[in-house]
Design a protein around this motif. Sequence first.
Motif, PDB file in Angstrom:
ATOM      1  N   LEU A   1       0.885  -1.317   0.126  1.00 49.54           N
ATOM      2  CA  LEU A   1       0.156  -0.043  -0.053  1.00 49.54           C
ATOM      3  C   LEU A   1       0.869   1.210  -0.030  1.00 49.54           C
ATOM      4  CD1 LEU A   1      -2.903   0.158   0.002  1.00 49.54           C
ATOM      5  CD2 LEU A   1      -2.896   0.593   2.601  1.00 49.54           C
TER       6      LEU A   1
ATOM      7  N   LEU B   1     -10.743  16.929  17.610  1.00 52.84           N
ATOM      8  CA  LEU B   1     -10.172  18.615  17.145  1.00 52.84           C
ATOM      9  C   LEU B   1     -11.255  19.108  16.104  1.00 52.84           C
ATOM     10  CD1 LEU B   1      -7.757  20.530  17.301  1.00 52.84           C
ATOM     11  CD2 LEU B   1      -6.814  19.046  15.492  1.00 52.84           C
ATOM     12  N   ARG B   2     -11.606  18.184  15.297  1.00 52.42           N
ATOM     13  CA  ARG B   2     -12.609  18.699  14.036  1.00 52.42           C
ATOM     14  C   ARG B   2     -13.845  19.402  14.690  1.00 52.42           C
ATOM     15  NH1 ARG B   2     -10.966  16.575   9.350  1.00 52.42           N
ATOM     16  NH2 ARG B   2      -9.505  14.972   9.461  1.00 52.42           N
TER      17      ARG B   2
ATOM     18  N   PRO C   1      -9.952  23.692  12.278  1.00 52.14           N
ATOM     19  CA  PRO C   1     -11.352  23.485  12.682  1.00 52.14           C
ATOM     20  C   PRO C   1     -12.097  24.762  12.581  1.00 52.14           C
ATOM     21  CG  PRO C   1     -10.407  22.182  13.840  1.00 52.14           C
ATOM     22  CD  PRO C   1      -9.421  23.001  13.470  1.00 52.14           C
ATOM     23  N   GLY C   2     -11.527  25.985  12.860  1.00 55.40           N
ATOM     24  CA  GLY C   2     -12.196  27.290  12.914  1.00 55.40           C
ATOM     25  C   GLY C   2     -11.840  28.410  11.819  1.00 55.40           C
TER      26      GLY C   2
ATOM     27  N   THR D   1       2.013   2.614   5.718  1.00 59.06           N
ATOM     28  CA  THR D   1       2.820   3.465   4.700  1.00 59.06           C
ATOM     29  C   THR D   1       3.592   4.876   5.187  1.00 59.06           C
ATOM     30  OG1 THR D   1       1.001   5.232   4.547  1.00 59.06           O
ATOM     31  CG2 THR D   1       0.650   3.043   3.354  1.00 59.06           C
TER      32      THR D   1
ATOM     33  N   ARG E   1       0.670   3.952   9.662  1.00 57.85           N
ATOM     34  CA  ARG E   1       1.665   2.921  10.326  1.00 57.85           C
ATOM     35  C   ARG E   1       2.045   2.106   8.977  1.00 57.85           C
ATOM     36  NH1 ARG E   1      -1.975   2.408  14.626  1.00 57.85           N
ATOM     37  NH2 ARG E   1      -0.960   3.829  16.203  1.00 57.85           N
TER      38      ARG E   1
ATOM     39  N   LEU F   1     -13.718   7.013  13.721  1.00 58.03           N
ATOM     40  CA  LEU F   1     -13.542   5.520  12.693  1.00 58.03           C
ATOM     41  C   LEU F   1     -12.381   6.076  11.623  1.00 58.03           C
ATOM     42  CD1 LEU F   1     -13.918   2.716  11.951  1.00 58.03           C
ATOM     43  CD2 LEU F   1     -15.931   3.502  10.471  1.00 58.03           C
ATOM     44  N   ASP F   2     -12.694   7.139  11.208  1.00 60.33           N
ATOM     45  CA  ASP F   2     -11.699   7.568   9.877  1.00 60.33           C
ATOM     46  C   ASP F   2     -10.246   7.815  10.453  1.00 60.33           C
ATOM     47  OD1 ASP F   2     -14.168   9.711   8.172  1.00 60.33           O
ATOM     48  OD2 ASP F   2     -14.019   7.489   8.063  1.00 60.33           O
ATOM     49  N   GLU F   3     -10.337   8.688  11.633  1.00 60.93           N
ATOM     50  CA  GLU F   3      -9.029   8.915  12.363  1.00 60.93           C
ATOM     51  C   GLU F   3      -8.286   7.574  12.531  1.00 60.93           C
ATOM     52  OE1 GLU F   3      -7.475  11.766  11.946  1.00 60.93           O
ATOM     53  OE2 GLU F   3      -9.236  12.913  11.314  1.00 60.93           O
TER      54      GLU F   3
ATOM     55  N   ASN G   1     -18.264   8.824  13.497  1.00 61.85           N
ATOM     56  CA  ASN G   1     -17.598   8.389  11.908  1.00 61.85           C
ATOM     57  C   ASN G   1     -16.226   9.063  12.010  1.00 61.85           C
ATOM     58  OD1 ASN G   1     -19.816   6.948  10.975  1.00 61.85           O
ATOM     59  ND2 ASN G   1     -20.622   8.783   9.539  1.00 61.85           N
TER      60      ASN G   1
ATOM     61  N   PHE H   1      -7.692  10.199   2.283  1.00 67.09           N
ATOM     62  CA  PHE H   1      -9.286  10.009   2.003  1.00 67.09           C
ATOM     63  C   PHE H   1      -9.992  10.814   2.662  1.00 67.09           C
ATOM     64  CE2 PHE H   1     -10.880   7.793   5.385  1.00 67.09           C
ATOM     65  CZ  PHE H   1     -10.081   7.519   6.344  1.00 67.09           C
TER      66      PHE H   1
ATOM     67  N   VAL I   1      -8.405   4.946  11.070  1.00 66.06           N
ATOM     68  CA  VAL I   1      -8.077   4.272   9.792  1.00 66.06           C
ATOM     69  C   VAL I   1      -6.882   5.105   9.331  1.00 66.06           C
ATOM     70  CG1 VAL I   1      -8.549   4.085   7.344  1.00 66.06           C
ATOM     71  CG2 VAL I   1     -10.381   3.444   8.973  1.00 66.06           C
ATOM     72  N   ARG I   2      -6.840   6.457   9.656  1.00 67.59           N
ATOM     73  CA  ARG I   2      -5.685   7.068   9.148  1.00 67.59           C
ATOM     74  C   ARG I   2      -4.525   6.723   9.779  1.00 67.59           C
ATOM     75  NH1 ARG I   2      -9.860  11.372   8.659  1.00 67.59           N
ATOM     76  NH2 ARG I   2     -10.456  11.482   6.306  1.00 67.59           N
TER      77      ARG I   2
ATOM     78  N   LEU J   1      -3.158   3.517   8.462  1.00 65.15           N
ATOM     79  CA  LEU J   1      -2.490   3.918   7.181  1.00 65.15           C
ATOM     80  C   LEU J   1      -1.381   4.291   7.472  1.00 65.15           C
ATOM     81  CD1 LEU J   1      -5.119   5.307   4.733  1.00 65.15           C
ATOM     82  CD2 LEU J   1      -4.107   3.261   4.457  1.00 65.15           C
TER      83      LEU J   1
ATOM     84  N   PRO K   1       1.239   5.882   0.264  1.00 62.24           N
ATOM     85  CA  PRO K   1       0.567   6.474   1.039  1.00 62.24           C
ATOM     86  C   PRO K   1      -0.556   7.518   0.110  1.00 62.24           C
ATOM     87  CG  PRO K   1       3.060   6.860   1.178  1.00 62.24           C
ATOM     88  CD  PRO K   1       2.854   5.867   0.037  1.00 62.24           C
TER      89      PRO K   1
ATOM     90  N   ARG L   1     -14.830  10.912   3.105  1.00 63.36           N
ATOM     91  CA  ARG L   1     -16.037  10.506   2.566  1.00 63.36           C
ATOM     92  C   ARG L   1     -16.566  11.265   1.857  1.00 63.36           C
ATOM     93  NH1 ARG L   1     -18.454   6.762   6.883  1.00 63.36           N
ATOM     94  NH2 ARG L   1     -16.752   6.379   8.377  1.00 63.36           N
TER      95      ARG L   1
ATOM     96  N   THR M   1     -13.832  21.352  17.274  1.00 59.54           N
ATOM     97  CA  THR M   1     -13.540  22.479  18.196  1.00 59.54           C
ATOM     98  C   THR M   1     -13.767  24.119  17.979  1.00 59.54           C
ATOM     99  OG1 THR M   1     -11.263  22.569  17.316  1.00 59.54           O
ATOM    100  CG2 THR M   1     -11.830  21.379  19.376  1.00 59.54           C
ATOM    101  N   ASP M   2     -14.451  24.108  16.317  1.00 61.06           N
ATOM    102  CA  ASP M   2     -15.121  25.321  16.080  1.00 61.06           C
ATOM    103  C   ASP M   2     -16.357  25.751  16.478  1.00 61.06           C
ATOM    104  OD1 ASP M   2     -16.451  24.459  12.684  1.00 61.06           O
ATOM    105  OD2 ASP M   2     -16.139  23.331  14.595  1.00 61.06           O
TER     106      ASP M   2
END
Lengths: 491, 108
Positions: A11, B29-30, A444-445, B86, B84, B74-76, B71, A16, B78-79, B82, A13, A18, B32-33
């Motif tokens: 794999l 963190l996402r 984020p902000g 790559t 680790r 879960l994504d984080e 969600n 991604f 997976v990141r 990944l 780098p 959604r 925090t806005d």
Amino acid sequence: MLNSSAGALTLLPFHFKRLDDSRHLIVNLNGEYATLSNEEFDRLLTARSPEELGALRFPLLGKHFVAEGDPSLAIELLAVKMRSKKAYMKDFTSLHMMVVTARCNCVCDYCQASCADPAAQGLDMTPEIAGKAVDIIFQSPSPGVKIEFQGGEPTLNWPVVRLIVEKAEAAAAATGKDVAFVLCSNLFEAKEEWADFCRKHGISISTSLDGPEPLHDLHRKSRCGESSHARLVRNLAFYRERVGPNSCCALLTITRDNLGHLREVVDHYRDMGFRSVFLRGLNPYGFAVKNHDSIGYSVEEFLEAYTDALDYIVELNAGGAYFAELYAELLLMRILTPFSTGFVDLQSPAGAGISGAVYNYDGSVYPADEGRMLARVGDDTFLMGNVLRDTHAEMFGGPLIRRLVRQSCVETLPVCASCVYQPYCGADPIRYHVECGDIRGRHPGSEFCKKNKGIFDHLFRKILDDNPKVMNVFWSWIQREGIRSVNREDS
Amino acid sequence: MVERISPSACKVAFNSGAYEREALSAAALRATDKFHVKVEPCGTDSHAVIFQCKNECDDGLMENAALDLINDALDEQVRLDLARRTGAIRETIYQHAFTPFDLRDKKC
């Protein structure tokens, strides 16, 4: 890890996100992208052999999301592509903006320069400072330099503009560098002497146009009370006749008042003979901050207006006209091609200082105009030095520039490091400093982040729809040719 | 495992066997806005993300925020996984991209 057995799957780098409930967008380090269904995404993550990828195998191999057997060749290719993408960095500072005066004959409500009265004293760049600045500029390792005259209104200090051009051309001949000039003028005044000089020395002219007369004059007010739009129209024709039909371009600043009328603004740009527009939002500096309540708007409002105007521009092009939106053109070049695209305000590391620099009338040097504006209100964080006392190495190799470079690589910033749009994006450390007091930003902000993500989302929606009519228009912008020259089958 | 702890605050628990703290922090963190956010241990085998509205909020906003957080976590994760798998290759790509040619010849 680099010596995988023949046939093993590696794999490579990628980032991604959604896209919706059923799809993921994946983007590798160099910006090559693909969309996968949720099942395909899961297959990509769990496959341990090429065969397990099924129909995904060759598309993902071709775009370097996976490698088979020894991955060394894939790694080398990705490294070459990355070097190509970042090629704009190797020339170092090529754009040099010289603020030859802080005086101006107009008072614009969103002025970043915070201009002074034409009769004010002590606000012009002296010949001594101009000469030292040119000496510093030609110590840049860049094989070509572009000098932009800014202000205030730079024609109010015409003798220094002449001196800089003549000295720079002599320096270019002595060093073997190329030199180009841009005069950023409001075109409120025009003289034969200026026009003839611009023609003789190949000086391009950049002006500001905010829309039809009522919209333009609303926030771009002349000190004498005359319509600045009427003067612009007259003097634009004058310069085009004397300097050349393609000698002038225009920049738009979007305020609350023209935000809801961008289609009319685009039509007006076309009526005025321009072939492109840069739909540029307000920046949080100077008068734009002071007047935010009356002229400002939210990022969400900007994105709604921007995407509507962009769709309108695409329709115009699909109908046979050639008219580009320059920010979209830049981002599309990054998404759809492997080519290097430096853009001072959106690159990684940030272009402040390493791609462009600003020389104030008093000799102070800043990595960007925004840094100079902060200094005017007492914040000297981004002062690189002064041409009268500091060397090129001290200013451009000093601790400020090194800190800006280290802390503006989106590949390492929180949130940016894992963003799917990272290969196409960049940082604006001075803006982050204004937004949150930290040059690394707090994403984020961050309005800068929200704006760019919103535009990327819209462009990717268009790209992934793959409507040939729209894609032909996008490729015509990238190739800088009319749509009829772009050869692509319509469905 | 979403728990409403006040009209403007919510707590979401994550099993530490499935979600690393680093992934939860990145996901939190996402948010925090719009929210004040805290990540803390919750018992012996869980972490909790507690978030409180900065401004006025309604039930819909809180519920959507909790679901988005689940969600995003879960994504984080997976990141992280990944990264680790790559990360070493990524570093090699950057090294090859930006190392001067003569130095690379000597290394080979």
